[in-house]
Design a protein around this motif. Structure first.
Motif, short mmCIF file in Angstrom:
data_model
loop_
_atom_site.label_atom_id
_atom_site.label_comp_id
_atom_site.label_asym_id
_atom_site.label_seq_id
_atom_site.Cartn_x
_atom_site.Cartn_y
_atom_site.Cartn_z
N ALA A 22 0.70 -1.29 -0.10
CA ALA A 22 0.10 -0.19 0.13
C ALA A 22 0.77 1.18 0.06
O ALA A 22 0.56 2.35 -0.71
CB ALA A 22 -0.90 -0.10 1.28
N PRO A 23 2.01 1.39 0.93
CA PRO A 23 2.70 2.63 0.84
C PRO A 23 3.30 2.75 -0.53
O PRO A 23 3.36 4.15 -1.01
CB PRO A 23 3.59 2.52 1.93
CG PRO A 23 3.07 1.26 2.88
CD PRO A 23 2.29 0.63 1.94
N ALA A 24 3.81 1.94 -1.12
CA ALA A 24 4.50 2.08 -2.27
C ALA A 24 3.34 2.52 -3.42
O ALA A 24 3.55 3.46 -4.35
CB ALA A 24 5.28 0.92 -2.86
N THR A 29 1.03 6.60 -6.86
CA THR A 29 -0.17 7.33 -7.41
C THR A 29 0.06 8.89 -7.18
O THR A 29 -0.11 9.38 -8.14
CB THR A 29 -1.36 6.80 -6.75
OG1 THR A 29 -1.48 5.27 -6.85
CG2 THR A 29 -2.61 7.27 -7.13
N ALA A 30 0.64 9.07 -6.16
CA ALA A 30 0.78 10.48 -5.73
C ALA A 30 1.85 11.22 -6.80
O ALA A 30 1.45 12.40 -7.07
CB ALA A 30 1.15 10.62 -4.22
N LEU A 31 2.62 10.51 -7.15
CA LEU A 31 4.01 11.17 -7.86
C LEU A 31 3.73 11.01 -9.22
O LEU A 31 4.50 11.77 -10.15
CB LEU A 31 5.19 10.87 -7.30
CG LEU A 31 5.60 11.03 -5.72
CD1 LEU A 31 6.96 10.44 -5.49
CD2 LEU A 31 5.50 12.54 -5.65
N ILE A 33 0.96 8.64 -11.14
CA ILE A 33 -0.58 8.52 -11.94
C ILE A 33 -1.18 9.98 -11.73
O ILE A 33 -1.99 10.12 -12.72
CB ILE A 33 -1.26 7.57 -11.00
CG1 ILE A 33 -0.53 6.11 -11.24
CG2 ILE A 33 -2.59 7.30 -11.50
CD1 ILE A 33 -0.49 5.68 -12.53
N GLY A 34 -1.36 10.52 -10.35
CA GLY A 34 -2.05 11.81 -10.07
C GLY A 34 -1.74 12.82 -11.25
O GLY A 34 -2.46 13.44 -11.84
N PRO A 35 -0.31 13.16 -11.29
CA PRO A 35 -0.01 14.29 -12.13
C PRO A 35 -0.06 13.92 -13.48
O PRO A 35 -0.38 14.83 -14.44
CB PRO A 35 1.70 14.41 -11.90
CG PRO A 35 2.10 13.90 -10.44
CD PRO A 35 0.88 12.74 -10.31
N THR A 36 -0.12 12.47 -14.06
CA THR A 36 -0.23 12.08 -15.41
C THR A 36 -1.78 12.42 -15.80
O THR A 36 -2.01 13.13 -16.65
CB THR A 36 -0.11 10.65 -15.69
OG1 THR A 36 1.22 10.54 -15.39
CG2 THR A 36 -0.60 10.30 -16.95
N LEU A 37 -2.77 12.12 -14.82
CA LEU A 37 -4.20 12.59 -15.01
C LEU A 37 -4.47 14.02 -14.99
O LEU A 37 -5.21 14.46 -15.88
CB LEU A 37 -4.85 11.63 -13.89
CG LEU A 37 -4.89 10.08 -13.87
CD1 LEU A 37 -5.60 9.85 -12.76
CD2 LEU A 37 -5.71 9.64 -15.12
#
Length: 301
Positions: A22-24, A29-31, A33-37
């Motif tokens: 989960a931490p990875a 996701t934060a670094l 997946i999120g910026p990509t979206l």
């Protein structure tokens, strides 16, 4: 007991798997997946980085199709990905043929790897001093009685960049491929010699098949990293804080130039994001194609 039933140990492993992963996953996701979206959303807006984004639909993408700067940048990106990549891998395989049985191969490998560990800015300064009108290359030609050549004329500068990228990256991929070759048992080569195989035949029938998985991974790595080349082009083509001319840009330079590079009165983050998303789609398709083309049954040895 059904065939799908799990032992208590397997169920316990399944329960502790989530907390460890989960931490990875959250960090990724934060670094990434999120910026990509968010970049995909930004590419559909008009945004100067200060005021609120305004919905623009696919207008940014249609403008890219008619932007000479983007066409030049995307063309240069293709030259780097396919042209430089083809030469880098051809030279890497050539070095494999030479270094596989050569004495002092570790020293030679270190020498050709050296440009990759030096700062791109330093290499750009060296490359510029080498090719400038009063640079080291023309000085050497002058000692031979040959007139100075303007190596950095507008029609040649992108070629100089491509040559430099070949010089910088070849040693890195030689090192990766040699790591795959070094794990091949020597007995395979001895058997090939006893069968009368020459150096090329040993490479074709022993080295290449048994290091194919490493070659495929290296090809995917090049496809991903080559579109992100930025520092060398900026430092080599820029002058006193100015950006290189647009005919030297690749997609990474285009994104920089349309945003914080400051070539326009207002930064065009939405327009630049559309270019970045286009590059992402290109890389994704390229990686899928490479994986399919280079898919082979794993050889056990």
């Amino acid at each position: 007991m059904s065939a799908t039933a799990h032992s208590p140990l397997e169920r316990r492993r399944g329960r502790i798997f989530g907390p460890f992963v989960a931490p990875a996953v959250a960090l990724y996701t934060a670094l990434f997946i999120g910026p990509t979206l968010y970049a995909m959303y930004t590419s559909l807006t008009d945004w100067d980085g200060i005021n609120s984004p305004r919905w623009a639909g696919v207008r940014n993408y249609t403008q890219l199709l008619h932007d000479p700067a983007f066409e030049s940048a995307f063309g240069n990106t293709l030259k780097i990905v396919f042209g430089v990549g083809a030469v880098v891998f051809a030279l890497s395989f050539g070095f494999l043929l030479m270094l596989r049985e050569m004495r002092g191969r570790r020293l030679i490998r270190g020498v050709i790897f050296l440009p990759h560990i030096v700062s791109s800015v330093v290499l750009a300064i060296f490359w510029g001093s080498l090719l400038s009108l009063d640079g080291l290359l023309n000085q050497a030609l002058g000692h031979l009685g040959i007139d100075a050549v303007q190596w950095l004329r507008p029609g040649w500068t992108m070629g100089a960049v491509l040559l430099a990228l070949i010089w910088i990256n070849t040693g890195y991929y030689v090192t990766i491929l040699m790591a795959g070759v070094d794990r091949i048992p020597e007995s395979y080569y001895e058997a090939a010699r006893l069968d009368g195989a020459n150096a090329w035949q040993r490479f074709r029938h022993v080295t290449l098949p048994l290091s194919w998985d490493v070659t495929g991974a290296a090809a995917v790595l090049w496809a991903i990293t080559s579109v992100k080349i930025f520092e060398f082009i900026l430092a080599f083509g820029g002058n006193q804080g100015a950006l290189p001319p647009t005919y030297q840009w690749n997609n990474a330079m285009f994104v920089y130039g349309e945003t914080v590079g400051g070539i326009t009165p207002l930064n065009q983050f939405g327009y630049a994001a559309a270019s970045a998303v286009t590059t992402l789609a290109f890389v994704a398709v390229l990686v899928v194609v490479l994986r399919r083309l280079m898919r082979r049954e794993a050889l056990q040895f």
